[in-house]
Design an enzyme around this catalytic site. Sequence first.
Site, mmCIF file in Angstrom:
data_model
loop_
_atom_site.group_PDB
_atom_site.id
_atom_site.type_symbol
_atom_site.label_atom_id
_atom_site.label_comp_id
_atom_site.label_asym_id
_atom_site.label_seq_id
_atom_site.Cartn_x
_atom_site.Cartn_y
_atom_site.Cartn_z
ATOM 1 N N LYS A 13 0.834 -1.206 0.000
ATOM 2 C CA LYS A 13 0.000 0.000 0.000
ATOM 3 C C LYS A 13 0.871 1.259 0.000
ATOM 4 O O LYS A 13 0.673 2.156 -0.801
ATOM 5 C CB LYS A 13 -0.925 0.030 1.237
ATOM 6 N N ARG A 88 -10.105 1.046 7.998
ATOM 7 C CA ARG A 88 -9.661 -0.290 8.360
ATOM 8 C C ARG A 88 -10.743 -1.072 9.096
ATOM 9 O O ARG A 88 -10.522 -2.226 9.457
ATOM 10 C CB ARG A 88 -8.474 -0.158 9.299
ATOM 11 N N ARG A 127 11.967 -4.692 5.185
ATOM 12 C CA ARG A 127 11.602 -3.292 4.914
ATOM 13 C C ARG A 127 12.416 -2.300 5.755
ATOM 14 O O ARG A 127 12.690 -2.520 6.917
ATOM 15 C CB ARG A 127 10.125 -3.101 5.229
ATOM 16 N N ARG A 161 10.781 -0.362 11.379
ATOM 17 C CA ARG A 161 9.633 -0.166 12.253
ATOM 18 C C ARG A 161 9.621 -1.142 13.432
ATOM 19 O O ARG A 161 9.965 -2.305 13.275
ATOM 20 C CB ARG A 161 8.336 -0.332 11.439
ATOM 21 N N ARG A 172 -1.033 -8.543 13.288
ATOM 22 C CA ARG A 172 -1.507 -7.559 12.300
ATOM 23 C C ARG A 172 -2.317 -8.245 11.202
ATOM 24 O O ARG A 172 -3.327 -7.724 10.724
ATOM 25 C CB ARG A 172 -0.319 -6.795 11.703
HETATM 26 P P1 AP5 Z 1 4.812 -1.543 1.879
HETATM 27 O O1 AP5 Z 1 4.459 -0.751 0.682
HETATM 28 O O2 AP5 Z 1 5.555 -0.874 2.982
HETATM 29 O O3 AP5 Z 1 3.536 -2.317 2.429
HETATM 30 P P2 AP5 Z 1 2.244 -1.785 3.188
HETATM 31 O O4 AP5 Z 1 1.055 -2.423 2.574
HETATM 32 O O5 AP5 Z 1 2.259 -0.298 3.283
HETATM 33 O O6 AP5 Z 1 2.481 -2.467 4.590
HETATM 34 P P3 AP5 Z 1 2.384 -1.913 6.068
HETATM 35 O O7 AP5 Z 1 3.127 -2.849 6.943
HETATM 36 O O8 AP5 Z 1 2.747 -0.450 6.128
HETATM 37 O O9 AP5 Z 1 0.869 -2.051 6.337
HETATM 38 P P4 AP5 Z 1 0.202 -2.040 7.673
HETATM 39 O O10 AP5 Z 1 -1.192 -1.916 7.233
HETATM 40 O O11 AP5 Z 1 0.501 -3.168 8.561
HETATM 41 O O12 AP5 Z 1 0.878 -0.793 8.445
HETATM 42 P P5 AP5 Z 1 0.403 0.687 8.716
HETATM 43 O O13 AP5 Z 1 1.587 1.541 8.790
HETATM 44 O O14 AP5 Z 1 -0.695 1.064 7.800
HETATM 45 O O15 AP5 Z 1 5.668 -2.814 1.356
HETATM 46 C C1 AP5 Z 1 6.299 -3.682 2.272
HETATM 47 C C2 AP5 Z 1 7.734 -4.002 1.784
HETATM 48 O O16 AP5 Z 1 7.655 -4.763 0.579
HETATM 49 C C3 AP5 Z 1 8.565 -2.760 1.448
HETATM 50 O O17 AP5 Z 1 9.884 -2.969 1.874
HETATM 51 C C4 AP5 Z 1 8.499 -2.662 -0.095
HETATM 52 O O18 AP5 Z 1 9.693 -2.117 -0.635
HETATM 53 C C5 AP5 Z 1 8.291 -4.117 -0.510
HETATM 54 N N1 AP5 Z 1 7.399 -4.254 -1.670
HETATM 55 C C6 AP5 Z 1 6.257 -3.555 -1.920
HETATM 56 N N2 AP5 Z 1 5.667 -3.972 -3.057
HETATM 57 C C7 AP5 Z 1 6.458 -4.985 -3.535
HETATM 58 C C8 AP5 Z 1 6.377 -5.834 -4.695
HETATM 59 N N3 AP5 Z 1 5.369 -5.717 -5.583
HETATM 60 N N4 AP5 Z 1 7.362 -6.762 -4.866
HETATM 61 C C9 AP5 Z 1 8.383 -6.881 -3.959
HETATM 62 N N5 AP5 Z 1 8.510 -6.092 -2.848
HETATM 63 C C10 AP5 Z 1 7.547 -5.157 -2.639
HETATM 64 O O19 AP5 Z 1 -0.216 0.551 10.168
HETATM 65 C C11 AP5 Z 1 0.597 0.245 11.279
HETATM 66 C C12 AP5 Z 1 -0.264 0.140 12.540
HETATM 67 O O20 AP5 Z 1 -0.890 1.399 12.794
HETATM 68 C C13 AP5 Z 1 -1.403 -0.866 12.471
HETATM 69 O O21 AP5 Z 1 -0.977 -2.164 12.816
HETATM 70 C C14 AP5 Z 1 -2.392 -0.280 13.496
HETATM 71 O O22 AP5 Z 1 -1.993 -0.578 14.808
HETATM 72 C C15 AP5 Z 1 -2.212 1.214 13.291
HETATM 73 N N6 AP5 Z 1 -3.160 1.765 12.293
HETATM 74 C C16 AP5 Z 1 -2.858 2.322 11.088
HETATM 75 N N7 AP5 Z 1 -3.964 2.726 10.449
HETATM 76 C C17 AP5 Z 1 -5.001 2.421 11.263
HETATM 77 C C18 AP5 Z 1 -6.401 2.567 11.149
HETATM 78 N N8 AP5 Z 1 -6.981 3.110 10.063
HETATM 79 N N9 AP5 Z 1 -7.172 2.108 12.178
HETATM 80 C C19 AP5 Z 1 -6.626 1.565 13.281
HETATM 81 N N10 AP5 Z 1 -5.293 1.375 13.456
HETATM 82 C C20 AP5 Z 1 -4.495 1.812 12.446
HETATM 83 MG MG MG Z 2 2.468 1.100 4.861
#
Ligand code: AP5
Ligand code: MG
Length: 218
Positions: A13, A88, A127, A161, A172
């Site tokens: 994402k 979410r 990552r 992270r 997660r």
């Molecule tokens: P990346 O693009 O970083 O993946 P992502 O989908 O953004 O993954 P996240 O871990 O950020 O998602 P998340 O939903 O767990 O975390 P968030 O920060 O939103 O890609 C991952 C890796 O793969 C990178 O190194 C990239 O280079 C590589 N990659 C990407 N695409 C690739 C491909 N096609 N091929 C190969 N490699 C690839 O949330 C964190 C925490 O915050 C949550 O757990 C929760 O506690 C809280 N939170 C956030 N939003 C909310 C909400 N709306 N409600 C409640 N709690 C929330």
């Molecule tokens: Mg992310």
Amino acid sequence: MNLILLGPPGAGKGTQAEALAARHGLIQLSTGAMLRATVKAGTEIGLKADAVMKGGGLVSDDIVVRIIKERIAEPDCENGFILDGFPRTLPQAAALEKMLKAAKHRLDAVIELKVDDKVLVARISGRFSCSKCSAGYHDTFKPTKVRGVCDTCGSKEFTRRADDNAETVQARLMAYYKETSPLIGYYFAKGRLESVDGMGSIEKVGADIELAIEMLAG
Ligand code: AP5
Ligand code: MG
């Protein structure tokens, strides 16, 4: 154009939101990044969020809805934004709908990124991101062009992270399947959803997202 990227942790994402923002001049709104900023700032919300995020659970709806509502109201969002990690839960989706209606914003497309669980863990394990400009990288799949130097801003400092460890990733994933995956049906029923195979290269997934957006918003 206003978009939502839906998908499990590590689906891509953030990576795709960053690329879409650059291609279309949109603002990337990552609730994960915003919450990490509150943790870093040591605010009251940050203290609450820190414990929840370290455990891999979801921060309460009222906190994230408030954060997004304030951010969307800022003038730079008028030309369009990409929601990365929000909504979410179903109550968050309902709150978003209200917000968009009140601001006369339209939701153009919801893109679901589909990636196998095993691959998610590999992506999350490698990552890292730039400490200065937050550009995202991966040890194997997206290394910096020059080792140890950020492609975007030239900084030599990177961070990993706190929630990117095997145990938290399982929690997660559970939160995603339980709380967030119902949104796939929710947006499908509204005729706003396209699913994209997120298993290909970053470039291929990006191209498929563009096609999906054209189908929904074109
Ligand atoms: P990346 O693009 O970083 O993946 P992502 O989908 O953004 O993954 P996240 O871990 O950020 O998602 P998340 O939903 O767990 O975390 P968030 O920060 O939103 O890609 C991952 C890796 O793969 C990178 O190194 C990239 O280079 C590589 N990659 C990407 N695409 C690739 C491909 N096609 N091929 C190969 N490699 C690839 O949330 C964190 C925490 O915050 C949550 O757990 C929760 O506690 C809280 N939170 C956030 N939003 C909310 C909400 N709306 N409600 C409640 N709690 C929330
Ligand atoms: Mg992310």
